[in-house]
Scaffold this active site. Structure first.
Site, PDB file in Angstrom:
ATOM      1  N   ASP A   1       4.318  26.977   1.284  1.00  0.00           N
ATOM      2  CA  ASP A   1       5.531  27.791   1.140  1.00  0.00           C
ATOM      3  C   ASP A   1       6.731  27.189   1.887  1.00  0.00           C
ATOM      4  OD1 ASP A   1       3.786  29.660  -0.139  1.00  0.00           O
ATOM      5  OD2 ASP A   1       3.328  30.574   1.788  1.00  0.00           O
TER       6      ASP A   1
ATOM      7  N   GLU B   1       7.349  35.233  -7.941  1.00  0.00           N
ATOM      8  CA  GLU B   1       7.382  35.404  -6.484  1.00  0.00           C
ATOM      9  C   GLU B   1       8.166  34.248  -5.874  1.00  0.00           C
ATOM     10  OE1 GLU B   1       3.199  35.425  -5.603  1.00  0.00           O
ATOM     11  OE2 GLU B   1       2.990  33.301  -5.996  1.00  0.00           O
TER      12      GLU B   1
HETATM   13  C1  6LW Z   1       3.016  33.570  -0.897  1.00  0.00           C
HETATM   14  C2  6LW Z   1       3.220  33.512  -2.346  1.00  0.00           C
HETATM   15  C3  6LW Z   1       2.356  32.402  -2.596  1.00  0.00           C
HETATM   16  O1  6LW Z   1       3.521  34.695  -0.297  1.00  0.00           O
HETATM   17  O2  6LW Z   1       1.216  32.577  -1.873  1.00  0.00           O
HETATM   18  O3  6LW Z   1       2.229  30.278  -3.381  1.00  0.00           O
HETATM   19  C4  6LW Z   1       1.533  33.511  -0.879  1.00  0.00           C
HETATM   20  N1  6LW Z   1       2.762  31.390  -3.196  1.00  0.00           N
HETATM   21  O4  6LW Z   1       4.496  33.246  -2.768  1.00  0.00           O
HETATM   22  C5  6LW Z   1       1.004  33.050   0.431  1.00  0.00           C
HETATM   23  O5  6LW Z   1       1.334  31.708   0.659  1.00  0.00           O
END
Ligand code: 6LW
Length: 512
Positions: free
Chosen positions: A14, A173
């Site tokens: 991230d 996300e």
């Molecule tokens: C993060 C989400 C994700 O909050 O995995 O790869 C979660 N993305 O965006 C935890 O890293």
């Protein structure tokens, strides 16, 4: 210019990046580990150095009652009017969404201001034309949402609004807002953080939309390709030193036939971006090997614990270990590696193949060397002395089921050694699909290989703990003293430097 890729090898998912006065600052997720939210610095996007952590005091994240895989998920780093901001959600308990500030990104960072209106994950921070802060995040459940916030108090200035539904892939996300020319761009991850992961984008006239999706989404995905870096997603954008654009994003480096298992977890990569008709196009990430390393840490050095590479679980390294006369001392309190708060002090595995060894005096306790993914997935070499013998036990825990192999060596210090070897390219026997883990002990004039098994079960795909492999020292009972921690790593095909001393016999297996 040779750009190492991953730019931060080992568990570093991230990534979020900001450019301030010609210097890049990058922050990544740390979940249940402390210190949390490491900040790395670079002036060229090639050479990176750790400069500090946002969460150096346990109360900043309040991880005490947060179960794995909760904790510090997906931060965003930004800068405005001389102040650095890191906004993050502490998931599954803890403090929820919190924004931290600092004038020096190396720290100290403040205690943080919770933003209770942000009930989802992956908060981003941007400011509109009149200087109002906007927190954009992924709702739980999705989609992308937004709220104007008073950052000084953490109070919402309006009801949370739905911002964008994404393109129809699973789980939009990881949003980030960027202004470029007349447009605001909303960059998101979609498809989940596994093989379907992708980066998509939309643009609009304001940071609140309305949004027009890129007709050629996704901007990048490795899904369905043979690319050696998979799961590409969760990206952020930044200007390059030559005025172009780069994307930082997470990915995994699966090993073995079929690119199946990623022992190191999700790492931070960089990809160059071209703009075509006002839309960004990122290249598939090509891995460039991390330089080989051969590092011996003097665990007796007074400053050893100030090294920024250490990680502990739900406690800080200085709560777990103390510098003694002849090395680091960990004092066990009965809690083992399957506990939420083990006595553990580790460092990220940074190379696809690594050998790690440490000298241990367990005459006053029980402890050793562990490779930790989470409470259910780890393997270890443990020493326990009683004055007459030192018993060394290799331990492998998978889904909470443990198997052990033991040998008795003479009294005194022993060396515990793990060889973590990636599988060869191409077709390999199924039993070595995740690489070979060899656990051995050296002492008493002998080198005893206790256990050898397939490493696939200690990988991101199996453990699903969001982190990666952290190699470290641990103690369960009494005072265990450690000296001379050596790490050798390579991304190349062979062993990371052999010492030449061959195993002389194997230990005895005992279930458990
Ligand atoms: C993060 C989400 C994700 O909050 O995995 O790869 C979660 N993305 O965006 C935890 O890293």
């Amino acid at each position: 210019m040779h750009t190492p890729n991953p730019l931060l090898p080992g568990f570093n998912p991230d990534p979020s990046i900001v450019l301030v006065d010609g210097v890049y600052y990058l922050v990544t997720s740390t979940f249940e580990y402390l210190p949390g939210l490491p900040v790395h610095r670079s002036t060229d996007l090639v050479h990176w150095e750790p400069i500090g952590n946002v969460a150096t005091r346990p109360e900043q994240l309040d991880l005490g009652s947060v179960p794995t895989p909760g904790g510090a998920w997906a931060p965003t780093i930004r800068h405005r009017d001389g102040i650095f901001y890191v906004i993050v959600t502490v998931m599954l308990g803890g403090r929820g969404c919190v924004v931290f500030t600092a004038t020096d990104p190396a720290g100290p960072w403040d205690d943080g201001t919770p933003i209770p209106a942000v009930t989802g994950i992956d908060p981003d921070l941007a400011w509109d034309d009149d200087g109002t802060a906007l927190v954009t995040f992924a709702g739980f459940p999705h989609p992308i949402r937004q709220v104007r916030v008073d950052l000084a108090t953490g109070e919402a200035l309006e009801e949370v609004r739905t911002l964008w539904e994404g393109t129809g892939r699973y789980a939009p996300e990881g949003p980030h807002l960027h202004r470029r020319g007349e447009h605001w761009y909303l960059l998101v991850a979609e498809g989940g953080t596994d093989r379907g992961h992708a980066v998509s984008i939309a643009r609009g006239p304001s940071p609140a939309g309305p949004w027009e999706a890129d007709p050629d989404n996704p901007v990048v995905t490795a899904s369905g390709t043979e690319n050696p870096v998979q799961n590409l997603g969760h990206a952020d954008l930044v200007e390059t030193p030559d005025g172009g654009t780069a994307m930082v994003l997470l990915g995994v480096r699966p090993v073995g036939f079929g690119h199946a298992f990623s022992p190191l977890g999700r790492e931070a990569f960089l990809s160059p971006v071209r703009w075509v008709d006002g839309w960004p196009r990122a290249a598939l990430v090509t891995p460039a090997p991390t330089p080989d390393e051969d590092v011996t840490l003097d665990l007796a050095g007074p400053a050893v614990l100030t090294d920024l590479g250490w990680l502990s679980v739900r406690r800080t390294p200085s709560e777990v270990a103390a510098v003694g006369d002849d090395g680091l001392v960990l004092a066990g309190d009965g809690r083992d590696l399957d506990d939420a708060v083990p006595c553990f002090l580790g460092r990220r595995q940074r190379h696809l193949s690594a050998t790690v060894s440490v000298r241990v005096d367990a005459s006053g306790g029980r402890g050793g060397l562990a490779a930790r993914h989470d409470e259910m997935h780890w393997f270890a070499l443990e020493a326990r002395g009683d004055g007459a013998v030192t018993r060394v036990t290799a331990r492998a825990a998978l889904a909470g089921i443990e198997q052990t192999w033991s040998v008795d060596l003479g009294p005194g210090e022993v060396e515990l050694r793990m060889n973590l070897l990636r599988p060869p390219h191409g077709f390999v026997p199924a039993a070595a699909g995740g690489g070979t883990v060899t656990l051995s002990a050296v002492g008493d004039g002998r080198h005893v290989r206790l256990a050898e098994f397939d490493g696939r079960y200690w990988s991101f795909e199996v453990a699903k703990s969001f982190t990666g492999r952290v190699l470290g020292l641990y103690a369960v009972e009494g005072r265990v003293r450690f000296s001379e921690l050596r790490y050798r790593g390579t991304d190349g095909p062979g062993e990371p430097g052999a010492r030449g001393d061959e195993p002389v016999r194997t230990g005895t297996s005992g279930g458990g």
